[in-house]
Design a protein around this motif. Structure first.
Motif, mmCIF file in Angstrom:
data_model
loop_
_atom_site.group_PDB
_atom_site.id
_atom_site.type_symbol
_atom_site.label_atom_id
_atom_site.label_comp_id
_atom_site.label_asym_id
_atom_site.label_seq_id
_atom_site.Cartn_x
_atom_site.Cartn_y
_atom_site.Cartn_z
ATOM 1 N N GLU B 191 0.834 -1.213 0.000
ATOM 2 C CA GLU B 191 0.000 0.000 0.000
ATOM 3 C C GLU B 191 0.861 1.252 0.000
ATOM 4 O O GLU B 191 0.582 2.226 -0.703
ATOM 5 N N ILE B 192 1.888 1.248 0.813
ATOM 6 C CA ILE B 192 2.764 2.408 0.949
ATOM 7 C C ILE B 192 3.707 2.512 -0.242
ATOM 8 O O ILE B 192 3.971 3.598 -0.760
ATOM 9 N N LEU B 193 4.195 1.351 -0.688
ATOM 10 C CA LEU B 193 5.121 1.318 -1.824
ATOM 11 C C LEU B 193 4.479 1.954 -3.062
ATOM 12 O O LEU B 193 5.134 2.666 -3.830
ATOM 13 N N LYS B 194 3.203 1.726 -3.218
ATOM 14 C CA LYS B 194 2.481 2.234 -4.396
ATOM 15 C C LYS B 194 2.627 3.747 -4.521
ATOM 16 O O LYS B 194 3.033 4.271 -5.554
ATOM 17 N N ASP B 195 2.283 4.471 -3.452
ATOM 18 C CA ASP B 195 2.350 5.930 -3.529
ATOM 19 C C ASP B 195 3.785 6.442 -3.456
ATOM 20 O O ASP B 195 4.091 7.515 -3.976
ATOM 21 N N PHE B 196 4.669 5.665 -2.836
ATOM 22 C CA PHE B 196 6.100 6.002 -2.812
ATOM 23 C C PHE B 196 6.645 5.986 -4.231
ATOM 24 O O PHE B 196 7.381 6.895 -4.652
ATOM 25 N N GLU B 197 6.249 4.973 -4.991
ATOM 26 C CA GLU B 197 6.733 4.835 -6.366
ATOM 27 C C GLU B 197 6.210 5.941 -7.278
ATOM 28 O O GLU B 197 6.895 6.355 -8.214
ATOM 29 N N VAL B 198 5.015 6.437 -6.995
ATOM 30 C CA VAL B 198 4.476 7.549 -7.799
ATOM 31 C C VAL B 198 5.451 8.726 -7.751
ATOM 32 O O VAL B 198 5.696 9.388 -8.758
ATOM 33 N N VAL B 199 6.032 8.974 -6.596
ATOM 34 C CA VAL B 199 6.937 10.115 -6.440
ATOM 35 C C VAL B 199 8.327 9.808 -6.988
ATOM 36 O O VAL B 199 8.945 10.656 -7.634
ATOM 37 N N PHE B 200 8.828 8.578 -6.732
ATOM 38 C CA PHE B 200 10.252 8.324 -6.944
ATOM 39 C C PHE B 200 10.623 7.388 -8.087
ATOM 40 O O PHE B 200 11.722 7.499 -8.631
ATOM 41 N N LYS B 201 9.741 6.457 -8.439
ATOM 42 C CA LYS B 201 10.183 5.410 -9.378
ATOM 43 C C LYS B 201 10.453 5.984 -10.763
ATOM 44 O O LYS B 201 9.617 6.695 -11.325
ATOM 45 N N GLY B 202 11.621 5.666 -11.284
ATOM 46 C CA GLY B 202 11.967 6.091 -12.633
ATOM 47 C C GLY B 202 12.244 7.575 -12.768
ATOM 48 O O GLY B 202 12.268 8.111 -13.872
ATOM 49 N N ARG B 203 12.420 8.262 -11.663
ATOM 50 C CA ARG B 203 12.620 9.716 -11.716
ATOM 51 C C ARG B 203 14.040 10.089 -11.339
ATOM 52 O O ARG B 203 14.616 9.475 -10.458
ATOM 53 N N LYS B 204 14.557 11.109 -12.023
ATOM 54 C CA LYS B 204 15.824 11.691 -11.580
ATOM 55 C C LYS B 204 15.465 12.989 -10.866
ATOM 56 O O LYS B 204 14.868 13.888 -11.459
ATOM 57 N N PHE B 304 1.227 13.139 -12.465
ATOM 58 C CA PHE B 304 1.398 11.806 -11.868
ATOM 59 C C PHE B 304 0.315 10.839 -12.317
ATOM 60 O O PHE B 304 -0.832 11.231 -12.518
ATOM 61 N N ASP B 305 0.698 9.597 -12.412
ATOM 62 C CA ASP B 305 -0.268 8.548 -12.732
ATOM 63 C C ASP B 305 -0.859 8.069 -11.414
ATOM 64 O O ASP B 305 -0.453 7.056 -10.859
ATOM 65 N N SER B 306 -1.788 8.846 -10.887
ATOM 66 C CA SER B 306 -2.350 8.555 -9.577
ATOM 67 C C SER B 306 -3.718 9.213 -9.474
ATOM 68 O O SER B 306 -3.917 10.302 -10.009
ATOM 69 N N TRP B 308 -4.730 10.474 -6.855
ATOM 70 C CA TRP B 308 -4.597 11.473 -5.796
ATOM 71 C C TRP B 308 -3.800 12.689 -6.253
ATOM 72 O O TRP B 308 -2.804 12.554 -6.953
ATOM 73 N N SER B 309 -4.248 13.876 -5.809
ATOM 74 C CA SER B 309 -3.460 15.081 -6.066
ATOM 75 C C SER B 309 -2.551 15.391 -4.875
ATOM 76 O O SER B 309 -1.605 16.157 -4.991
ATOM 77 N N VAL B 310 -2.865 14.794 -3.733
ATOM 78 C CA VAL B 310 -2.043 14.974 -2.537
ATOM 79 C C VAL B 310 -1.812 13.623 -1.877
ATOM 80 O O VAL B 310 -2.778 12.881 -1.644
ATOM 81 N N THR B 311 -0.548 13.268 -1.624
ATOM 82 C CA THR B 311 -0.273 12.127 -0.750
ATOM 83 C C THR B 311 0.792 12.559 0.249
ATOM 84 O O THR B 311 1.852 13.044 -0.126
ATOM 85 N N MET B 312 0.475 12.426 1.522
ATOM 86 C CA MET B 312 1.445 12.712 2.572
ATOM 87 C C MET B 312 1.718 11.374 3.246
ATOM 88 O O MET B 312 0.829 10.812 3.871
ATOM 89 N N GLN B 313 2.947 10.885 3.075
ATOM 90 C CA GLN B 313 3.273 9.561 3.594
ATOM 91 C C GLN B 313 4.085 9.660 4.871
ATOM 92 O O GLN B 313 5.032 10.445 4.963
ATOM 93 N N THR B 314 3.715 8.835 5.847
ATOM 94 C CA THR B 314 4.521 8.700 7.059
ATOM 95 C C THR B 314 5.140 7.310 7.018
ATOM 96 O O THR B 314 4.431 6.307 6.994
ATOM 97 N N ILE B 315 6.472 7.293 6.923
ATOM 98 C CA ILE B 315 7.195 6.021 6.848
ATOM 99 C C ILE B 315 8.006 5.892 8.120
ATOM 100 O O ILE B 315 8.967 6.621 8.349
ATOM 101 N N TRP B 316 7.583 4.987 8.950
ATOM 102 C CA TRP B 316 8.139 4.764 10.289
ATOM 103 C C TRP B 316 9.588 4.328 10.198
ATOM 104 O O TRP B 316 9.918 3.470 9.360
ATOM 105 N N VAL B 321 7.103 11.646 3.292
ATOM 106 C CA VAL B 321 7.211 11.959 1.871
ATOM 107 C C VAL B 321 6.041 12.869 1.523
ATOM 108 O O VAL B 321 4.878 12.507 1.685
ATOM 109 N N GLN B 322 6.381 14.067 1.073
ATOM 110 C CA GLN B 322 5.369 15.081 0.793
ATOM 111 C C GLN B 322 5.115 15.206 -0.698
ATOM 112 O O GLN B 322 6.020 15.532 -1.463
ATOM 113 N N ARG B 323 3.908 14.904 -1.104
ATOM 114 C CA ARG B 323 3.469 15.240 -2.474
ATOM 115 C C ARG B 323 2.181 16.038 -2.281
ATOM 116 O O ARG B 323 1.107 15.496 -2.125
#
Lengths: 169, 431
Positions: B191-204, B304-306, B308-316, B321-323
């Motif tokens: 669940e968390i990986l999904k939105d994490f990847e929206v921000v980071f996967k394949g991006r420089k 983004f391919d999502s 959601w227009s906003v995802t605020m992730q808390t990763i313990w 991660v702020q989008r």
């Protein structure tokens, strides 16, 4: 040093009166902020003004982020409005001090100046603390005889901020 | 002011901090709908958190690869409150080791960032390679004619720097003191990986800059704040006043299976942008005269391919991660005793951004950060909570919204994500 402001200062003898005028501007600007008259703060800027507050580490590395980032007077006005009408924050008393004014360049187009600023903050039941110490890199233009800021880059040394910066510098 | 400037309420001035003596740390018997104050104020609990959480089987954010792009690049960082160095070796591998000389304990890496061929301790010039292995010990064999030097059986290999395990995921670097912690993808969960990847996967990533602040509050309060959708329209009146939270936004509070990670997600309806006029009748707090003079910065560019227009992730236990529309960043939490937390913000865009997109991100950044329209209010509220829990005779808070729901919920008037976080916390901490 800040790009665009790294020239040697203008001859102080030739710019003495201008320096005094800039100091008067600073005194007035600080008074407006210290009184909490935030809705008058935008009046010090031109319509196309750029206003940024950023940490020295960002300025030194050429990184563009701003703690506050405005590239129009309209954005400056929005911040003033939000601070007056929507923002929640603990009551505080602020004193802004600006010193060490150096005139860098003065011509028909603009006046560039650099100075140091100090922001002292007092919270309820708290001591007076140095909340932020930094440098102004200013570009003034004259509009109807009055000095207005076309650009103000506030570069702060106090990289580790005590909680937050509520009101502008 | 910093927490150390406190004149009234010095650390140790309240019995609730439980200094000295023995105190039986028992969670209120009513369960997860109650939160005892001592988790925010007790130095003993804080010590246990460092041992079991930050030095335990967790992955801790330490750097973005974009901060250390070249061999020899390094940055100072932290796992929990523990200083570490993150360094990129000549073969491009990334290493994390304690920022402490093996000799007498000097915290040798002083610059925030830089590029070196080796790490040198200034006190006695002991040198370490980019992986933290001990290289040079001056006068190791003594001085000719005088003797001295290290014992014959001294081996450099036995005196390197303590090294941490490293995980790199889509340009984000994590470190762990634990040999047991599961691989990072498993640690995050799908669940968390999904939105994490929206921000980071394949991006420089393209770094835009840093903010740093000290919040005079317990580190867990910051996690709670971002697992608390309830406060959004109540604390942040900016959101409603200027039409950012619109009637008809979809919302979700997503948690992973363990309950320790989460994502607060929301979606602006398609045609909102700054067309507030169309929905103003539905928004009680909207006022005709409260209009932004320059509303550009609230625009949402669909990049983004999502849904959601906003995802605020808390990763313990230490990463946010702020989008928030198009303003992107990570926030690194450094606990600083029970009454203080330090936050390092790294704002970024993408290498593919044109100048106008970069400027849009910088403008939108006004929403967040220690001077942000939303950001500063959270910081104020957290300070107020810490002052309240330390000084009051009452000794517990309540999280009853949503009853006993736990974890993922659709309602924003629900504290289930906070209950799930503390269910996981209690298990880890033996409470």
């Amino acid at each position: 040093m800040y790009p665009g402001y790294d020239m040697p200062p203008a001859d102080p003898r030739a710019t003495r009166e201008l320096r005094m005028e800039i100091e008067e501007f600073h005194a007035d600007y600080c008074w407006t902020l210290d009184c909490g008259d935030i809705e008058r703060w935008p009046d010090y800027f031109t319509d196309d003004a750029v206003y940024r507050i950023t940490a020295r580490e960002n300025a030194d590395a050429g990184l563009p982020v701003g703690l506050v980032y405005a590239d129009s007077k309209a954005m400056i006005r929005d911040r003033a409005f939000a601070l007056k009408h929507t923002q929640m924050y603990a009551p505080r008393s602020l004193q802004h001090f600006v010193t060490n004014v150096r005139v860098l360049e003065a011509n028909d187009q603009h006046i560039k100046a650099q100075s140091n600023y100090l922001l002292l903050q007092t919270l309820v039941e708290g001591p007076t603390t140095i909340h932020q110490s930094g440098r102004y890199y200013d570009t003034f233009v004259r509009v109807n005889g009055r000095l207005l800021l076309k650009e103000r880059q506030c570069v702060y040394d106090t990289v580790l901020i005590a909680n937050d910066l509520v009101l502008p510098v | 002011m910093y927490s150390v400037n406190t004149v009234i309420g010095q650390p140790g001035s309240f019995a609730k901090e439980r200094l000295g003596g023995t105190f039986d740390y028992r969670w209120p018997e009513e369960g997860l709908q109650y939160i005892p104050d001592w988790i925010y104020t007790s130095p003993e609990i804080y010590q246990r958190e460092i041992e079991r959480i930050f030095h335990g089987p967790t992955w801790n954010f330490v750097a973005l690869e974009a901060e250390i792009p070249n061999p020899g690049d390094f940055k100072r960082s932290y796992v929990g409150p523990t200083p570490v160095v993150v360094s990129r070796d000549t073969d491009s591998s990334v290493h994390v080791f304690e920022n402490r000389c093996a000799h007498r304990g000097v915290e040798f890496c002083r610059a925030a960032r830089g590029n070196v061929k080796e790490f040198l301790c200034p006190y006695h010039q002991w040198s370490y390679d980019l992986r933290g292995n001990l290289q040079g010990v001056p006068f190791k064999r003594g001085i000719k004619g005088e003797g001295g030097g290290m014992p014959k059986d001294f081996r450099n290999e036995d005196h390197g720097l303590m090294k941490l395990r490293v995980a790199r995921l889509h340009g984000v670097v994590f470190a762990s003191f634990s040999k047991e912690v599961e691989p990072i993808e498993q640690y995050l969960g799908p669940e968390i990986l999904k939105d994490f990847e929206v921000v980071f996967k394949g991006r420089k990533l393209k770094l835009l800059g840093y903010y740093r602040n000290e919040l005079p509050g317990n580190w867990k309060l910051y996690f709670e704040n971002l697992k608390d959708p309830y406060h959004a329209t109540l604390l942040h009146s900016f959101l409603v006043t200027f039409g950012l939270m619109v009637a008809g936004s979809k919302n979700a509070v997503i948690a992973d299976a363990s309950g320790r990670h989460g994502t607060l997600a929301s979606a602006k309806p398609d045609d909102v942008a700054t067309a507030v006029g169309e929905v103003k009748n539905e928004m009680r707090a909207y006022r005709e005269d409260f209009k932004l003079a320059d509303g550009r910065f609230l625009n949402y560019v669909r990049e983004f391919d999502s849904p959601w227009s906003v995802t605020m992730q808390t990763i313990w236990p230490n990463l946010i991660v702020q989008r928030e529309l198009n303003t992107l960043g990570v926030r690194h939490i450094v606990p600083n005793g029970p009454h203080s937390l330090i936050m390092h913000w790294i704002m970024f865009g993408y290498e593919t951004d044109d100048e106008e997109m970069t400027r849009h991100r910088l403008r939108q950044g006004n929403l967040m950060g220690p001077a942000g329209f939303l950001g500063l209010e959270d910081n104020e509220a957290i300070k107020f909570v810490q002052e309240g829990v330390r000084r009051s005779p009452s000794d517990r808070g309540i999280v009853k919204l949503g009853g006993d729901s736990m974890g993922t919920t659709r309602s924003v008037i629900d504290e289930g994500a906070i209950r799930a976080m503390y269910a996981n916390y209690r298990e880890t901490m033996g409470l």
